[in-house]
Design a protein around this motif. Structure first.
Motif, mmCIF file in Angstrom:
data_model
loop_
_atom_site.group_PDB
_atom_site.id
_atom_site.type_symbol
_atom_site.label_atom_id
_atom_site.label_comp_id
_atom_site.label_asym_id
_atom_site.label_seq_id
_atom_site.Cartn_x
_atom_site.Cartn_y
_atom_site.Cartn_z
ATOM 1 N N LEU A 158 0.817 -1.190 0.079
ATOM 2 C CA LEU A 158 -0.030 0.022 -0.041
ATOM 3 C C LEU A 158 0.791 1.370 0.029
ATOM 4 O O LEU A 158 0.570 2.298 -0.838
ATOM 5 C CB LEU A 158 -0.972 0.012 1.252
ATOM 6 N N MET A 207 2.169 1.679 -3.420
ATOM 7 C CA MET A 207 1.241 2.314 -4.283
ATOM 8 C C MET A 207 0.875 3.636 -3.919
ATOM 9 O O MET A 207 0.807 4.552 -5.037
ATOM 10 C CB MET A 207 -0.086 1.487 -4.202
ATOM 11 N N LEU A 208 0.966 4.140 -2.745
ATOM 12 C CA LEU A 208 0.959 5.494 -2.435
ATOM 13 C C LEU A 208 1.849 6.446 -3.135
ATOM 14 O O LEU A 208 1.386 7.420 -3.578
ATOM 15 C CB LEU A 208 0.767 5.807 -1.028
ATOM 16 N N PHE A 217 3.475 5.688 -6.092
ATOM 17 C CA PHE A 217 3.028 5.639 -7.409
ATOM 18 C C PHE A 217 1.800 6.547 -7.689
ATOM 19 O O PHE A 217 2.036 7.110 -8.656
ATOM 20 C CB PHE A 217 2.530 4.207 -7.647
ATOM 21 N N ASP A 218 0.876 6.595 -6.683
ATOM 22 C CA ASP A 218 -0.298 7.603 -6.671
ATOM 23 C C ASP A 218 0.389 8.925 -6.704
ATOM 24 O O ASP A 218 -0.196 9.951 -7.804
ATOM 25 C CB ASP A 218 -1.300 7.311 -5.882
ATOM 26 N N VAL A 228 1.604 9.771 -10.447
ATOM 27 C CA VAL A 228 0.585 9.873 -11.353
ATOM 28 C C VAL A 228 0.103 11.082 -11.216
ATOM 29 O O VAL A 228 -0.144 12.059 -12.144
ATOM 30 C CB VAL A 228 -0.602 8.952 -11.281
ATOM 31 N N GLN A 229 -0.231 11.602 -9.970
ATOM 32 C CA GLN A 229 -0.760 12.882 -9.768
ATOM 33 C C GLN A 229 0.161 14.268 -10.026
ATOM 34 O O GLN A 229 -0.304 15.169 -10.773
ATOM 35 C CB GLN A 229 -1.251 12.992 -8.297
ATOM 36 N N LEU A 249 -0.228 14.353 -13.583
ATOM 37 C CA LEU A 249 -1.384 14.873 -14.218
ATOM 38 C C LEU A 249 -1.605 16.366 -13.833
ATOM 39 O O LEU A 249 -2.314 17.070 -14.893
ATOM 40 C CB LEU A 249 -2.455 14.038 -13.375
ATOM 41 N N GLY A 304 -3.671 15.510 -4.611
ATOM 42 C CA GLY A 304 -4.102 16.569 -5.498
ATOM 43 C C GLY A 304 -5.761 16.573 -6.116
ATOM 44 O O GLY A 304 -6.202 15.388 -5.790
#
Lengths: 245, 203
Positions: A47, A50-51, A53-54, A57-58, A61, A244
């Motif tokens: 987890l 993955m945070l 990774f998030d 991604v943000q 973006l 975000g």
């Protein structure tokens, strides 16, 4: 905004945090609280990965020219909702005359800034939606100095990755440089047309309408520009760092 | 409904990966919901995943990628292979009404290897709802960067309600789906093995 919780929830959280710090309880927690982010083992490790990774991604973006929606004054929510990691009666106050924002890190000018300094700079006003990670939201009016202007004034290295904030209520958090330079990110002096009230961050708070509420720290005491992730009060416990909107 | 449907490996893999992702999404979603309920109800801890808000969000932002990847693989394969057009394209309302009546009266014939009109409607419907659930979820996760999407769902607050409603519809589907599996338990191993000869209905 940070967060709003019952006392029971706080006690539960502190227990979980304490558990995470004690190696002896890691095995115990593994049995009943798998995947609660209190450890960095097993599923928690996945987890946490993955945070991160998030976060990436943000950051990818995020577009500095994309603005948070603004609203007419008629849509302002009154009263606004108080929120912190403690109840409202524990809100601390400082003397606005002697208060200073300490400046540190990768900047040319480390002289602390007073409220008069901030009042003397270009003011921006916005009516935007404040969204809590819990899901609730309200529309409010904030005005103050764009953080980009302050960073320019103190000669901050805009290639640095993070801007970190410390607060005199022992809260702390940090944001990425692109978000710090977004024109709607403001060091807020006024809320709803009047100087900030103690529950809403007096004398100076950050307002980042492109992030969740806990990324807009109140009661600021220090700002630092750095390449070392300063983390944050909630982020350390598992709230997604970038968060975000 | 059918005891000997031949399920391609891709359908089975996507089904079970998607099922696991959905359970994680629902459990962590209810955890997030509980932090600020939009209805006068809070879900019991055993229905939630993560133990507290931050972990619920972390599970949601993790399982989300599994669900999106699974869905994209399934839809890409489904369109390319003709599986969706052949097996899941909805039939006429009349055919749905006929098969529904036959099903309720336990007279629906098993057309081996093919879905009846009710199944087609349910499966294509839940896929559409899942797509909308993901899109509405993205719209409340990114109301600024994906502001156009949030606008499509009626703004942040309406999008939250829509996202919750779509989740409820998926849970309702799940209830029907699991009831039917319980009534026809031989469909379960079929979804795991593909179940061709073991069921004895195909030469």
């Amino acid at each position: 905004m940070k967060d709003h919780r019952t006392q029971a929830r706080l006690v539960e959280r502190r227990f979980a945090l304490k558990g995470a710090l004690s190696l002896g309880t890691v095995a115990l927690l593994g049995g009943c609280d798998v995947g609660d982010l209190s450890t960095h083992e097993g599923i928690d490790r996945v987890l946490w990965t993955m945070l991160r990774f998030d976060d990436r991604v943000q950051a990818w973006l995020f577009n500095r020219r994309r603005l948070a929606a603004t609203f007419p004054a008629s849509e302002i929510t009154r009263p606004a909702r108080f929120n912190a990691f403690y109840p409202e009666y524990q809100v601390q106050t400082v003397d606005p005359a002697t208060w200073r924002l300490e400046i540190g890190g990768l900047v040319a000018d480390r002289r602390p800034l007073s409220l008069a300094d901030f009042r003397g700079m270009r003011q921006e006003s916005q009516i935007t939606r404040h969204i809590c990670i819990e899901g609730w939201s309200y529309i409010g009016q904030w005005s103050g100095v764009p953080l980009a202007d302050v960073l320019k004034r103190i000669g901050a290295d805009s290639r640095a990755r993070y801007v970190g904030f410390k607060c005199f209520d022992d809260y702390w958090t940090s944001i990425d440089m692109p978000s710090a330079l977004q024109p709607q990110t403001i060091l807020t002096l006024d809320f709803d047309g009047a100087p900030l009230d103690p529950p809403f961050g007096a004398p100076l708070r950050l307002r980042v309408p492109t992030k969740l509420g806990f990324k807009s720290p109140k009661y600021l005491s220090a700002l630092t520009v750095t390449n070392q992730d300063p983390g944050g009060y909630w982020e350390k416990q598992g709230y997604n760092w970038f968060s975000g909107s | 409904m059918r005891q000997a449907a031949r399920h391609p490996a891709m359908v089975r893999i996507c089904h079970w990966v998607g099922a696991a992702a959905f359970l994680c999404m629902i459990g962590s979603g209810l955890q997030i919901y509980n932090a600020s309920p939009i209805l006068p109800i809070v879900f019991p801890a055993w229905m939630t995943l993560g133990g507290w808000l931050a972990a619920g969000v972390a599970w949601h932002l993790t399982a989300m990628w599994v669900l999106i990847a699974d869905g994209l693989v399934y839809l890409a394969w489904g369109f390319a292979s003709g599986h969706l057009a052949r097996e899941l394209a909805p039939r006429t309302p009349r055919a749905v009404a006929r098969d529904m009546w036959l099903a309720i009266t336990f007279r629906l014939k098993h057309e081996s290897g093919h879905y009846n009109a009710v199944q087609r409607l349910l499966y294509s419907g839940v896929i559409l709802i899942a797509v909308l659930a993901v899109l509405s979820g993205l719209s409340i996760w990114k109301p600024v960067q994906l502001g156009w999407l949030t606008w499509c769902f009626g703004g942040y607050q309406v999008a939250r309600v829509i996202h919750f409603s779509l989740m409820s519809a998926i849970v309702a589907f799940l209830a029907v789906h699991l009831t039917l599996v319980a009534l026809y338990p031989r469909t379960l191993p079929t979804m795991i093995t593909g179940g061709v000869r073991a069921e004895g209905s195909r030469p």
